[in-house]
Design an enzyme around this catalytic site. Structure first.
Site, PDB file in Angstrom:
ATOM      1  N   GLU A  85     -19.983  56.269  23.910  1.00 55.98           N
ATOM      2  CA  GLU A  85     -21.441  56.636  24.316  1.00 55.98           C
ATOM      3  C   GLU A  85     -21.928  57.236  23.105  1.00 55.98           C
ATOM      4  O   GLU A  85     -23.385  56.820  22.745  1.00 55.98           O
ATOM      5  CB  GLU A  85     -21.249  57.971  25.327  1.00 55.98           C
ATOM      6  N   GLU A  86     -21.266  57.698  21.907  1.00 57.19           N
ATOM      7  CA  GLU A  86     -22.090  58.311  20.679  1.00 57.19           C
ATOM      8  C   GLU A  86     -22.463  57.113  19.846  1.00 57.19           C
ATOM      9  O   GLU A  86     -23.034  57.232  18.724  1.00 57.19           O
ATOM     10  CB  GLU A  86     -20.811  59.334  19.822  1.00 57.19           C
ATOM     11  N   HIS A 116     -19.238  61.357  29.099  1.00 58.26           N
ATOM     12  CA  HIS A 116     -18.754  60.710  27.883  1.00 58.26           C
ATOM     13  C   HIS A 116     -17.290  61.238  27.327  1.00 58.26           C
ATOM     14  O   HIS A 116     -17.489  62.541  27.136  1.00 58.26           O
ATOM     15  CB  HIS A 116     -19.601  60.147  26.893  1.00 58.26           C
ATOM     16  N   ASP A 146     -19.669  68.684  22.841  1.00 61.72           N
ATOM     17  CA  ASP A 146     -20.224  67.580  23.298  1.00 61.72           C
ATOM     18  C   ASP A 146     -19.062  66.227  23.062  1.00 61.72           C
ATOM     19  O   ASP A 146     -18.911  65.892  21.846  1.00 61.72           O
ATOM     20  CB  ASP A 146     -21.391  67.095  22.330  1.00 61.72           C
ATOM     21  N   HIS A 148     -22.627  67.778  16.901  1.00 59.58           N
ATOM     22  CA  HIS A 148     -22.421  66.754  15.874  1.00 59.58           C
ATOM     23  C   HIS A 148     -21.731  67.170  14.797  1.00 59.58           C
ATOM     24  O   HIS A 148     -22.052  66.686  13.771  1.00 59.58           O
ATOM     25  CB  HIS A 148     -23.532  65.717  15.940  1.00 59.58           C
ATOM     26  N   ASP A 190     -23.185  65.937  30.295  1.00 58.78           N
ATOM     27  CA  ASP A 190     -23.161  65.783  28.837  1.00 58.78           C
ATOM     28  C   ASP A 190     -23.463  66.929  28.272  1.00 58.78           C
ATOM     29  O   ASP A 190     -24.722  67.276  28.160  1.00 58.78           O
ATOM     30  CB  ASP A 190     -23.964  64.373  28.581  1.00 58.78           C
ATOM     31  N   ASP A 230     -18.747  77.924  33.291  1.00 61.88           N
ATOM     32  CA  ASP A 230     -18.514  78.252  34.706  1.00 61.88           C
ATOM     33  C   ASP A 230     -19.561  78.018  35.588  1.00 61.88           C
ATOM     34  O   ASP A 230     -19.195  77.461  36.767  1.00 61.88           O
ATOM     35  CB  ASP A 230     -17.926  79.795  34.818  1.00 61.88           C
TER      36      ASP A 230
END
Length: 322
Positions: A158-159, A112, A124, A287, A187, A302
């Site tokens: 998505e959120e 997302h 995120d 968030h 995600d 990585d």
């Protein structure tokens, strides 16, 4: 990730280089995790220029989508913007697929692209979006022609409750759903107090909602092996419905992915195995406004990028792998 209940031609490469580096005669496009980090810097700049966030329905989200689309267009992918309604108005998914590959055998990689309204959303889910973007660009840059068609999805809203991925899956005719042989979701892949989780496709952990659709166990094994090759042991995480794999497994599409943790707490055993701080959240900025480029663990990013790249190259040839 929403906090909710469990419910290539030389010309193309030159164009990519022009987007990510100062234009000089000798410059070459960034590749690998260095380029992933560069994408994250761009997403941070976009958020800062658009009210501090990249939330669906806000200018920062559309600017993020435009940035990603330009990269993929320049590399020769066929891109499509899918419009849909979400809280706050119209927003978008971005789909990009390889020109080559069997259209009846599609492997999807998704992340997302939207943030919450409180911040830039760099872990995120800038990390997942930037990682699959660069894995796509690196694959295109290799000049390989896939046997399976590869489709990369950048989900909106998505959120707000998996709105973009749900709309995509629900709007596909059944025959088109049947052509998707696997969906891999990424995600949060750079959490600052990182865990190393893969979705538990075979339910070997015996928790929660059970195994994924047939084929999910093979995805889990490939990602476990790829992360082991990158130097880290994994644990399983349940298909709890909190991210964009949810709509795919609901219709029987094999799924998997990696995850470095959100608001849950790292155990002493995990800290001994992975490093970091026991008793603290995997991502204390989850968030929050502090989810910026400074909130990303570069080693975790990585290692996860290596696993994603391995999956792209492997599943371009065959799914499930022999």
């Amino acid at each position: 990730m929403p906090k909710r209940p469990l419910l290539a031609t030389a010309a193309a490469l030159a164009a990519v280089s022009a987007l990510v580096l100062p234009a000089t005669a000798a410059s070459a496009p960034l590749t690998g995790v260095t380029a992933v980090q560069d994408h994250l810097q761009e997403l941070q700049k976009i958020a800062e220029a658009n009210g501090g966030n990249r939330a669906a329905g806000e200018p920062g989200y559309k600017a993020s989508l435009d940035y990603v689309k330009a990269q993929l267009d320049a590399a020769g992918f066929a891109t499509t913007i899918q419009e849909f309604d979400a809280i706050g108005g119209t927003t978008y998914n971005l789909l990009a697929e390889t020109p080559g590959g069997d259209a009846n055998s599609v492997v999807m990689f998704g992340a997302h692209l939207d943030s919450v309204s409180r911040g830039a959303g760099i872990n995120d889910n800038g990390t997942g979006s930037a990682a699959i973007l660069q894995a796509a660009l690196d694959y295109a840059g290799s000049g390989a022609t896939p046997k399976n068609k590869l489709r990369f999805a950048f989900w909106g809203a998505e959120e707000q409750g998996l709105v973009g991925s749900s709309h995509y899956v629900q709007s596909l005719p059944e025959a088109e759903r049947g052509k998707i042989v696997a969906y891999l979701n990424f995600d949060m892949v750079g959490s600052p107090n990182a865990g190393y989780f893969t979705y538990d496709g075979d339910d070997s952990d015996g928790e929660g909602s059970g195994p994924g659709p047939e084929g999910s166990a093979e995805i889990e094994k490939l990602l476990n092996d790829a992360l082991a090759a990158a130097g880290v042991e994994t644990e399983g995480t349940d298909f709890d419905g909190r991210s964009d794999y949810g709509p795919f497994i609901e219709v029987g599409i094999p799924a998997g992915g990696t995850f470095t943790g959100a608001e849950d707490t790292k155990t002493p055993e995990q800290a001994q195995k992975w490093g970091g701080q026991a008793g603290e959240a995997y991502d204390s900025c989850y968030h929050q406004s502090c989810d910026t480029v400074d909130n990303v663990d570069q080693q975790a990013l990585d290692r996860n990028f290596q696993a994603i790249s391995t999956a792209v190259k492997t599943y371009a040839e065959q799914f499930p792998q022999s």
